[in-house]
Design a protein around this motif. Structure first.
Motif, PDB file in Angstrom:
ATOM      1  N   VAL A 294      -2.272   2.761 -10.733  1.00 17.17           N
ATOM      2  CA  VAL A 294      -1.591   1.759  -9.905  1.00 17.17           C
ATOM      3  C   VAL A 294      -2.671   1.090  -9.077  1.00 17.17           C
ATOM      4  O   VAL A 294      -3.466   1.776  -8.429  1.00 17.17           O
ATOM      5  CB  VAL A 294      -0.572   2.412  -8.947  1.00 17.17           C
ATOM      6  CG1 VAL A 294       0.090   1.360  -8.062  1.00 17.17           C
ATOM      7  CG2 VAL A 294       0.473   3.221  -9.700  1.00 17.17           C
ATOM      8  N   LEU A 295      -2.726  -0.224  -9.097  1.00 18.32           N
ATOM      9  CA  LEU A 295      -3.676  -0.953  -8.249  1.00 18.32           C
ATOM     10  C   LEU A 295      -2.873  -1.900  -7.370  1.00 18.32           C
ATOM     11  O   LEU A 295      -1.986  -2.601  -7.877  1.00 18.32           O
ATOM     12  CB  LEU A 295      -4.662  -1.773  -9.077  1.00 18.32           C
ATOM     13  CG  LEU A 295      -5.731  -0.985  -9.859  1.00 18.32           C
ATOM     14  CD1 LEU A 295      -5.199  -0.518 -11.192  1.00 18.32           C
ATOM     15  CD2 LEU A 295      -6.960  -1.849 -10.090  1.00 18.32           C
TER      16      LEU A 295
ATOM     17  N   ILE B  46       4.341   5.304  -5.570  1.00 17.60           N
ATOM     18  CA  ILE B  46       4.607   5.133  -7.019  1.00 17.60           C
ATOM     19  C   ILE B  46       3.604   5.989  -7.805  1.00 17.60           C
ATOM     20  O   ILE B  46       3.962   6.682  -8.758  1.00 17.60           O
ATOM     21  CB  ILE B  46       4.453   3.635  -7.423  1.00 17.60           C
ATOM     22  CG1 ILE B  46       5.566   2.788  -6.805  1.00 17.60           C
ATOM     23  CG2 ILE B  46       4.391   3.461  -8.933  1.00 17.60           C
ATOM     24  CD1 ILE B  46       6.924   2.993  -7.401  1.00 17.60           C
ATOM     25  N   ALA B  47       2.343   5.926  -7.379  1.00 20.82           N
ATOM     26  CA  ALA B  47       1.310   6.707  -8.082  1.00 20.82           C
ATOM     27  C   ALA B  47       1.619   8.200  -7.977  1.00 20.82           C
ATOM     28  O   ALA B  47       1.521   8.933  -8.976  1.00 20.82           O
ATOM     29  CB  ALA B  47      -0.063   6.392  -7.493  1.00 20.82           C
ATOM     30  N   GLU B  48       2.028   8.646  -6.795  1.00 14.44           N
ATOM     31  CA  GLU B  48       2.374  10.067  -6.617  1.00 14.44           C
ATOM     32  C   GLU B  48       3.529  10.449  -7.532  1.00 14.44           C
ATOM     33  O   GLU B  48       3.497  11.480  -8.193  1.00 14.44           O
ATOM     34  CB  GLU B  48       2.821  10.313  -5.168  1.00 14.44           C
ATOM     35  CG  GLU B  48       1.678  10.700  -4.232  1.00 14.44           C
ATOM     36  CD  GLU B  48       2.104  10.586  -2.778  1.00 14.44           C
ATOM     37  OE1 GLU B  48       1.218  10.320  -1.962  1.00 14.44           O
ATOM     38  OE2 GLU B  48       3.316  10.739  -2.473  1.00 14.44           O
ATOM     39  N   HIS B  49       4.520   9.595  -7.572  1.00 16.55           N
ATOM     40  CA  HIS B  49       5.720   9.895  -8.359  1.00 16.55           C
ATOM     41  C   HIS B  49       5.394  10.099  -9.838  1.00 16.55           C
ATOM     42  O   HIS B  49       5.898  11.024 -10.471  1.00 16.55           O
ATOM     43  CB  HIS B  49       6.745   8.762  -8.195  1.00 16.55           C
ATOM     44  CG  HIS B  49       8.008   8.984  -8.948  1.00 16.55           C
ATOM     45  ND1 HIS B  49       9.087   9.658  -8.407  1.00 16.55           N
ATOM     46  CD2 HIS B  49       8.365   8.667 -10.230  1.00 16.55           C
ATOM     47  CE1 HIS B  49      10.045   9.725  -9.316  1.00 16.55           C
ATOM     48  NE2 HIS B  49       9.635   9.139 -10.422  1.00 16.55           N
ATOM     49  N   PHE B  50       4.542   9.220 -10.391  1.00 19.06           N
ATOM     50  CA  PHE B  50       4.256   9.297 -11.818  1.00 19.06           C
ATOM     51  C   PHE B  50       2.970  10.075 -12.133  1.00 19.06           C
ATOM     52  O   PHE B  50       2.634  10.259 -13.290  1.00 19.06           O
ATOM     53  CB  PHE B  50       4.148   7.879 -12.414  1.00 19.06           C
ATOM     54  CG  PHE B  50       5.475   7.168 -12.493  1.00 19.06           C
ATOM     55  CD1 PHE B  50       6.361   7.430 -13.527  1.00 19.06           C
ATOM     56  CD2 PHE B  50       5.853   6.242 -11.521  1.00 19.06           C
ATOM     57  CE1 PHE B  50       7.587   6.778 -13.605  1.00 19.06           C
ATOM     58  CE2 PHE B  50       7.078   5.591 -11.582  1.00 19.06           C
ATOM     59  CZ  PHE B  50       7.946   5.852 -12.625  1.00 19.06           C
ATOM     60  N   GLY B  51       2.267  10.509 -11.086  1.00 19.77           N
ATOM     61  CA  GLY B  51       0.995  11.210 -11.308  1.00 19.77           C
ATOM     62  C   GLY B  51      -0.102  10.269 -11.792  1.00 19.77           C
ATOM     63  O   GLY B  51      -1.010  10.673 -12.520  1.00 19.77           O
TER      64      GLY B  51
ATOM     65  N   ILE C  87      11.391   0.022  -8.230  1.00 22.21           N
ATOM     66  CA  ILE C  87      10.155  -0.047  -9.036  1.00 22.21           C
ATOM     67  C   ILE C  87      10.062   1.152  -9.979  1.00 22.21           C
ATOM     68  O   ILE C  87       9.629   1.023 -11.129  1.00 22.21           O
ATOM     69  CB  ILE C  87       8.907  -0.160  -8.125  1.00 22.21           C
ATOM     70  CG1 ILE C  87       9.020  -1.408  -7.241  1.00 22.21           C
ATOM     71  CG2 ILE C  87       7.625  -0.217  -8.951  1.00 22.21           C
ATOM     72  CD1 ILE C  87       7.875  -1.614  -6.271  1.00 22.21           C
ATOM     73  N   ILE C  88      10.495   2.304  -9.507  1.00 22.15           N
ATOM     74  CA  ILE C  88      10.463   3.503 -10.374  1.00 22.15           C
ATOM     75  C   ILE C  88      11.340   3.269 -11.609  1.00 22.15           C
ATOM     76  O   ILE C  88      10.963   3.616 -12.732  1.00 22.15           O
ATOM     77  CB  ILE C  88      10.903   4.762  -9.588  1.00 22.15           C
ATOM     78  CG1 ILE C  88       9.786   5.164  -8.627  1.00 22.15           C
ATOM     79  CG2 ILE C  88      11.251   5.925 -10.527  1.00 22.15           C
ATOM     80  CD1 ILE C  88      10.141   6.260  -7.640  1.00 22.15           C
TER      81      ILE C  88
ATOM     82  N   GLY D 217       0.829  -1.212   0.000  1.00 22.97           N
ATOM     83  CA  GLY D 217       0.000   0.000   0.000  1.00 22.97           C
ATOM     84  C   GLY D 217       0.862   1.259   0.000  1.00 22.97           C
ATOM     85  O   GLY D 217       0.660   2.165  -0.817  1.00 22.97           O
ATOM     86  N   THR D 218       1.830   1.289   0.899  1.00 21.37           N
ATOM     87  CA  THR D 218       2.743   2.446   0.992  1.00 21.37           C
ATOM     88  C   THR D 218       3.458   2.634  -0.339  1.00 21.37           C
ATOM     89  O   THR D 218       3.536   3.745  -0.888  1.00 21.37           O
ATOM     90  CB  THR D 218       3.806   2.176   2.093  1.00 21.37           C
ATOM     91  OG1 THR D 218       3.122   1.827   3.279  1.00 21.37           O
ATOM     92  CG2 THR D 218       4.711   3.361   2.317  1.00 21.37           C
TER      93      THR D 218
END
Ligand code: DC
Length: 211
Positions: A112-113, A22-27, A201-202, A16-17
């Motif tokens: 991202v799910l 990851i979602a924040e990083h890539f928007g 992952i990024i 979850g974290t």
């Protein structure tokens, strides 16, 4: 742009974290799919008429998530955590939640799910699939430290036992069991910091986005 990142993993593995960051990083848009099972478990236990599981009731529980006054912390209680795992065995529940998750994955701008069956069942064609795990005592310690902030009377052994039980239920159910997709990247984060996992992952996603 449609781009789907599937992050699956064991209970308290940190997916979850990681998924959120990851979602924040890539928007990208972010969906914690565990919340869907938790809200159904919560709603069914509170349904006044004996809670026979039906598609209508499941859809009604999802509406709770769009109610701004709904307190999501209720969904993290020990009771709901176990009930979410128990209810997730039910194929009516799984099938009813599938469309919601697939619609989410199709959102423009990338998604991202995180969950247990994203790379195998919900989004088998995801652009990037990661399966996160860590040694059971490491996960229990992380969960213990996290919960200690709110509750000083915690028992480490109980937390460990609950995680083992939940992994067992999630791995051994008949429908969509928790299992890494064949093409998932397996990450054992027992000896990794959140930053190290993110960096890895990024890099994988950035490489894929270039293609
Ligand atoms: O990710 P979580 O711990 O909040 O999930 C709670 C439960 O929901 C988990 O024990 C099993 C179920 N779940 C599932 O079966 N499939 C998913 N994709 C996500 C969660």
């Amino acid at each position: 742009m449609k781009f789907v990142v599937a992050i699956d993993g064991t209970a308290a593995s940190g997916k979850g974290t990681i998924g959120k960051k990851i979602a924040e990083h890539f928007g990208f848009h972010y969906l914690d799919t565990g919340i869907l099972y938790r809200v159904v478990a919560y709603h069914l236990q509170n349904s006044s008429d004996g809670s026979k599981i039906s598609k209508q009731k499941i859809q009604a529980s999802l509406k709770l998530l769009s109610n701004k006054n709904f307190n999501v912390t209720n969904l993290r209680s020990k009771k709901i955590t176990l009930e979410a795992s128990l209810i997730s065995k039910n194929n009516i529940v799984r099938r009813s939640l599938l469309l919601y998750q697939r619609d989410f994955a199709l959102r423009v701008g990338g998604a991202v799910l995180d969950g247990r069956d994203i790379g195998t069942v919900v989004c088998p064609d995801a652009d990037v699939k990661v399966f996160i795990d860590a040694e059971i005592h490491v996960r229990a310690k992380r969960r213990y430290d996290q919960l200690c902030k709110y509750n000083k009377d915690l028992n480490f052994k109980n937390i460990l036992y609950d995680l083992i039980k939940r992994d067992d239920l999630d791995k051994n159910r008949e429908f969509s069991p928790m299992v890494p997709a064949k093409d998932a990247i397996l990450l054992d984060t027992s000896n990794m910091t959140v930053e190290e996992v993110l960096k890895k992952i990024i890099a994988i996603i950035s490489e894929k986005l270039k293609k």
